[in-house]
Motif scaffolding. Structure first.
Motif, PDB file in Angstrom:
ATOM      1  N   ALA A  31       0.815  -1.218   0.000  1.00  0.00           N
ATOM      2  CA  ALA A  31       0.000   0.000   0.000  1.00  0.00           C
ATOM      3  C   ALA A  31       0.851   1.271   0.000  1.00  0.00           C
ATOM      4  CB  ALA A  31      -0.948   0.010   1.198  1.00  0.00           C
ATOM      5  N   ILE A  32       2.012   1.226   0.636  1.00  0.00           N
ATOM      6  CA  ILE A  32       2.851   2.426   0.704  1.00  0.00           C
ATOM      7  C   ILE A  32       4.102   2.296  -0.179  1.00  0.00           C
ATOM      8  CG2 ILE A  32       1.992   3.071   2.982  1.00  0.00           C
ATOM      9  CD1 ILE A  32       4.643   2.018   4.162  1.00  0.00           C
ATOM     10  N   ASP A  33       4.097   1.294  -1.042  1.00  0.00           N
ATOM     11  CA  ASP A  33       5.189   1.063  -1.989  1.00  0.00           C
ATOM     12  C   ASP A  33       6.534   0.879  -1.284  1.00  0.00           C
ATOM     13  OD1 ASP A  33       6.197   0.601  -4.535  1.00  0.00           O
ATOM     14  OD2 ASP A  33       6.687   2.714  -4.863  1.00  0.00           O
ATOM     15  N   ARG A  34       6.496   0.064  -0.248  1.00  0.00           N
ATOM     16  CA  ARG A  34       7.708  -0.275   0.516  1.00  0.00           C
ATOM     17  C   ARG A  34       7.775  -1.792   0.721  1.00  0.00           C
ATOM     18  NH1 ARG A  34      10.834   4.378   2.371  1.00  0.00           N
ATOM     19  NH2 ARG A  34       9.456   6.083   1.898  1.00  0.00           N
ATOM     20  N   GLN A  35       7.598  -2.538  -0.364  1.00  0.00           N
ATOM     21  CA  GLN A  35       7.547  -3.989  -0.268  1.00  0.00           C
ATOM     22  C   GLN A  35       8.843  -4.575   0.290  1.00  0.00           C
ATOM     23  OE1 GLN A  35       6.481  -2.197  -2.927  1.00  0.00           O
ATOM     24  NE2 GLN A  35       4.779  -3.200  -3.960  1.00  0.00           N
ATOM     25  N   ALA A  36       9.990  -4.035  -0.113  1.00  0.00           N
ATOM     26  CA  ALA A  36      11.265  -4.577   0.354  1.00  0.00           C
ATOM     27  C   ALA A  36      11.407  -4.423   1.866  1.00  0.00           C
ATOM     28  CB  ALA A  36      12.429  -3.905  -0.369  1.00  0.00           C
ATOM     29  N   GLU A  37      11.065  -3.241   2.387  1.00  0.00           N
ATOM     30  CA  GLU A  37      11.158  -3.012   3.828  1.00  0.00           C
ATOM     31  C   GLU A  37      10.168  -3.888   4.590  1.00  0.00           C
ATOM     32  OE1 GLU A  37      11.024  -0.600   1.530  1.00  0.00           O
ATOM     33  OE2 GLU A  37      12.246   1.127   2.101  1.00  0.00           O
ATOM     34  N   ALA A  38       8.982  -4.055   4.023  1.00  0.00           N
ATOM     35  CA  ALA A  38       7.969  -4.901   4.662  1.00  0.00           C
ATOM     36  C   ALA A  38       8.426  -6.350   4.700  1.00  0.00           C
ATOM     37  CB  ALA A  38       6.638  -4.775   3.924  1.00  0.00           C
ATOM     38  N   ALA A  39       9.007  -6.826   3.606  1.00  0.00           N
ATOM     39  CA  ALA A  39       9.505  -8.201   3.565  1.00  0.00           C
ATOM     40  C   ALA A  39      10.631  -8.392   4.574  1.00  0.00           C
ATOM     41  CB  ALA A  39       9.975  -8.543   2.156  1.00  0.00           C
ATOM     42  N   GLN A  40      11.478  -7.379   4.720  1.00  0.00           N
ATOM     43  CA  GLN A  40      12.562  -7.440   5.694  1.00  0.00           C
ATOM     44  C   GLN A  40      12.016  -7.484   7.126  1.00  0.00           C
ATOM     45  OE1 GLN A  40      15.325  -4.163   5.447  1.00  0.00           O
ATOM     46  NE2 GLN A  40      16.832  -5.188   6.739  1.00  0.00           N
ATOM     47  N   ALA A  41      11.005  -6.678   7.407  1.00  0.00           N
ATOM     48  CA  ALA A  41      10.404  -6.681   8.747  1.00  0.00           C
ATOM     49  C   ALA A  41       9.772  -8.032   9.055  1.00  0.00           C
ATOM     50  CB  ALA A  41       9.367  -5.563   8.854  1.00  0.00           C
ATOM     51  N   ALA A  42       9.073  -8.613   8.089  1.00  0.00           N
ATOM     52  CA  ALA A  42       8.457  -9.927   8.289  1.00  0.00           C
ATOM     53  C   ALA A  42       9.525 -10.999   8.487  1.00  0.00           C
ATOM     54  CB  ALA A  42       7.549 -10.269   7.107  1.00  0.00           C
ATOM     55  N   ALA A  43      10.598 -10.937   7.702  1.00  0.00           N
ATOM     56  CA  ALA A  43      11.682 -11.914   7.837  1.00  0.00           C
ATOM     57  C   ALA A  43      12.342 -11.797   9.209  1.00  0.00           C
ATOM     58  CB  ALA A  43      12.709 -11.714   6.729  1.00  0.00           C
ATOM     59  N   SER A  44      12.501 -10.573   9.692  1.00  0.00           N
ATOM     60  CA  SER A  44      13.088 -10.356  11.009  1.00  0.00           C
ATOM     61  C   SER A  44      12.216 -10.972  12.103  1.00  0.00           C
ATOM     62  CB  SER A  44      13.266  -8.856  11.248  1.00  0.00           C
ATOM     63  OG  SER A  44      13.745  -8.610  12.543  1.00  0.00           O
ATOM     64  N   LEU A  45      10.911 -10.829  11.966  1.00  0.00           N
ATOM     65  CA  LEU A  45       9.976 -11.404  12.941  1.00  0.00           C
ATOM     66  C   LEU A  45      10.003 -12.933  12.894  1.00  0.00           C
ATOM     67  CD1 LEU A  45       8.165 -10.199  15.057  1.00  0.00           C
ATOM     68  CD2 LEU A  45       6.356 -10.035  13.365  1.00  0.00           C
TER      69      LEU A  45
END
Length: 181
Positions: A31-45
């Protein structure tokens, strides 16, 4: 005014499980065009859960997660976000019922006493009072192992970006000798 009516995009992320939180990262990232950062946050979790899992002992504490006002207590079941976290952290949810599909079920003080949890976690919303102390002082619960050992805790009920903090706090509540008080 409704945000959508004034042209502000709205994205609802309703996570009812740990995997739902991970899915929420992807949804918001898109939604905010930050797919890479979102994927990184999910991977970290995901990595955080893996690391915690490697440190869990063989003994599983008996846990009861409660929500709601004192006159209307509800126990978190396996299908709830809190129940899912308890499972991921290797503990036994003493209120879990195989044939109940709801996320929470009503519970009385007498039933809590019969279940005899070793740890009680009381969920609360940001604007709700902390009921853990009142619960720990209830005469009906004096003999409950969690109450007798001083292991009645409060946890903010907020599935979302702070899931990592919630995992850390819950790990400490369930396994203080491993993760610290």
């Amino acid at each position: 005014a409704d945000l959508e009516t004034v042209g502000v995009p709205v994205v609802f992320v309703g996570a009812s499980s740990f995997s739902g939180v991970l899915d929420g990262f992807a949804l918001v990232g898109k939604a905010i065009d930050r797919q890479a950062e979102a994927a990184q946050a999910a991977a970290s979790l995901r990595n955080q859960i893996t690391v915690i899992g490697t440190r869990l002992p063989g003994q599983q504490p008996a846990v009861l997660v409660l929500s709601g006002p004192s006159g209307d207590l509800r126990a978190a079941l396996a299908s709830s976000y809190a129940g899912d976290l308890v499972r991921l952290l290797g503990a036994v949810n003493v209120a879990a019922l195989a044939d109940v599909v709801d996320a929470y079920r009503p519970i009385t003080l007498d039933e809590i006493a019969r279940l005899a949890p070793e740890v009680i976690v009381v969920l609360r919303g940001a604007d709700e009072p902390d009921q853990a102390k009142d619960l720990a002082r209830a005469p009906e619960l004096a003999s409950v192992p969690a109450v007798a050992a001083g292991r009645v805790h409060t946890l903010l009920d907020a599935p979302g970006p702070r899931a990592g903090e919630t995992l850390d706090l819950l790990s400490k509540m369930l396994y203080p000798s491993i993760f610290g008080p």
